[in-house]
Design a protein around this motif. Structure first.
Motif, PDB file in Angstrom:
ATOM      1  N   ARG A 147       0.823  -1.210   0.000  1.00  0.00           N
ATOM      2  CA  ARG A 147       0.000   0.000   0.000  1.00  0.00           C
ATOM      3  C   ARG A 147       0.861   1.265   0.000  1.00  0.00           C
ATOM      4  O   ARG A 147       0.517   2.253  -0.647  1.00  0.00           O
ATOM      5  N   ALA A 151       1.213   3.816  -3.220  1.00  0.00           N
ATOM      6  CA  ALA A 151       0.980   5.246  -3.006  1.00  0.00           C
ATOM      7  C   ALA A 151       2.122   6.085  -3.579  1.00  0.00           C
ATOM      8  O   ALA A 151       1.896   7.180  -4.103  1.00  0.00           O
ATOM      9  N   GLN A 163      -4.340   6.021   3.189  1.00  0.00           N
ATOM     10  CA  GLN A 163      -4.008   5.204   2.027  1.00  0.00           C
ATOM     11  C   GLN A 163      -4.409   3.750   2.289  1.00  0.00           C
ATOM     12  O   GLN A 163      -4.220   3.262   3.392  1.00  0.00           O
ATOM     13  N   PRO A 164      -4.974   3.035   1.335  1.00  0.00           N
ATOM     14  CA  PRO A 164      -5.351   3.538   0.015  1.00  0.00           C
ATOM     15  C   PRO A 164      -6.767   4.109  -0.046  1.00  0.00           C
ATOM     16  O   PRO A 164      -7.213   4.529  -1.108  1.00  0.00           O
ATOM     17  N   TYR A 172      -4.876   9.368  -9.047  1.00  0.00           N
ATOM     18  CA  TYR A 172      -3.616   8.715  -9.373  1.00  0.00           C
ATOM     19  C   TYR A 172      -2.866   9.466 -10.466  1.00  0.00           C
ATOM     20  O   TYR A 172      -3.462   9.974 -11.428  1.00  0.00           O
TER      21      TYR A 172
END
Length: 234
Positions: A147, A151, A163-164, A172
């Motif tokens: 994760r 990120a 996150q996420p 993104y």
């Protein structure tokens, strides 16, 4: 790619059309024109000068370690500076629940029982498997790694402290410093799905998966089409 199960329910991943490779190559050329980085160097032409393939950044830096060496430096510094005074909450999406981390006095990201993460290099970020992202025998840390690595690749750590789950596909790759290879590959796929970097399967709870996987406990027929001429959304 289309998967049909015994109940005749189908799942479909659109893939790229016939000009998908050229679309990716042109996207990388355009990005190099913007930031002067080695994106276009990932394009490989054959002896006849025709487009042959496009390498991932992982493969590119394996062959040429100096490529992208300082690419992530400013972004990483900004992330670590931010979390010296703020908390980052990572939903491990496992039994460990939320892991809370801050940058400690040794300037490492400290998640308590989830371990400590020094600043990653460009190679660490692109590979998602070296330096601070190397897995080991700390199970909680192993759930944080995907994760946190995702990120960084998606450049969402300056957008949200969660996150996420605090971000989605619309967030993104918006930072100028991001994994533009992944951005370009997703854009070239008709439905935006495709496994463009390690851990591209990290998805917010209830979110839209990006990796383009199909799965069934009762599969009947898997159809894989190549060449892009039959690529379609549906």
């Amino acid at each position: 790619m289309t998967l049909e199960d015994t109940n005749r329910t189908s799942q479909h991943v659109s893939g790229m059309p016939a000009n998908g490779l050229e679309t990716v190559a042109q996207g990388l050329r355009s990005q190099t024109a913007k930031d002067g980085r080695r994106w276009s160097s990932l394009i490989v032409n054959g002896k006849d000068g025709r487009l042959l393939r496009v390498l991932s950044p992982n493969s590119g830096i394996l062959l040429n370690p100096s490529w992208f060496q300082t690419y992530w430096t400013d972004y990483v510094n900004n992330v670590y500076n931010r979390y010296m005074t703020q908390r980052l909450i990572i939903d491990t999406q496992a039994a460990f629940g939320n892991a809370t981390g801050r940058v400690d006095m040794s300037r490492n990201f400290n998640f308590g029982a989830g371990g400590s993460f020094p600043r990653p290099s460009a190679a660490d970020i692109f590979t998602c498997s070296t330096g601070p992202f190397a897995t080991g025998n700390n199970a909680e840390r192993n759930t944080i790694i995907p994760r946190l690595a995702a990120a960084f690749n998606r450049s969402t750590l300056l957008i949200s402290n969660n996150q996420p789950d605090g971000v989605g596909p619309r967030d993104y790759y918006r930072n100028p410093t991001t994994n533009h290879y992944a951005r370009v590959v997703h854009n070239a796929n008709l439905d935006g799905k495709g496994y463009a970097f390690p851990y591209d399967d990290v998805t917010p709870d209830g979110g839209v998966p990006q990796e383009g996987a199909v799965f069934s406990f009762s599969p009947a027929l898997l159809t894989v089409s190549v060449g892009g001429r039959n690529a379609h959304v549906g």
